[in-house]
Motif scaffolding. Structure first.
Motif, short mmCIF file in Angstrom:
data_model
loop_
_atom_site.label_atom_id
_atom_site.label_comp_id
_atom_site.label_asym_id
_atom_site.label_seq_id
_atom_site.Cartn_x
_atom_site.Cartn_y
_atom_site.Cartn_z
N TYR A 202 -6.59 -4.88 3.08
CA TYR A 202 -7.69 -4.21 2.37
C TYR A 202 -7.47 -4.12 0.87
N PHE A 203 -6.35 -4.60 0.38
CA PHE A 203 -6.03 -4.50 -1.04
C PHE A 203 -7.07 -5.21 -1.90
N LYS B 164 -11.02 -3.74 -0.73
CA LYS B 164 -11.38 -2.33 -0.94
C LYS B 164 -10.50 -1.62 -1.96
N GLU C 111 -7.45 -0.74 -1.56
CA GLU C 111 -6.52 0.18 -0.92
C GLU C 111 -5.08 -0.28 -1.15
N PRO C 112 -4.12 0.63 -0.97
CA PRO C 112 -2.71 0.28 -1.23
C PRO C 112 -2.20 -0.83 -0.32
#
Length: 78
Positions: free
Chosen positions: A38-39, A42, A44-45
């Motif tokens: 998901y980096f 989105k 995300e980490p």
């Protein structure tokens, strides 16, 4: 990623949290996983985890699957 692959075959001490207890288990890193699914989509980490092969005696109450997908921040050099 190359630097993370250097962890393979290194001796580490992993903090395993099981049944509200903390265990420090010495082991050898057998794999590194970088989950960046998901980096890019989105923001995300990125999650970096390792799998270890324990070299210490395994305390009662710890399952074999707890030695897989250990977060990078839960290991240190042995």
């Amino acid at each position: 990623m190359d630097a993370l692959n250097k962890l393979v075959n290194q001796k580490v001490i992993a903090l395993i949290e099981s049944d509200e207890k903390n265990y420090e288990i010495e082991g050898t890193v057998i794999g590194v996983d970088v989950n960046d699914f998901y980096f890019y989509e989105k923001g995300e980490p990125i999650f970096v985890t390792v799998s270890i092969n324990p070299t210490d005696e395994i305390p009662d109450g710890i399952e074999d699957d707890e030695f897989h997908e250990i977060p990078l921040e839960k290991i240190r050099k042995a």
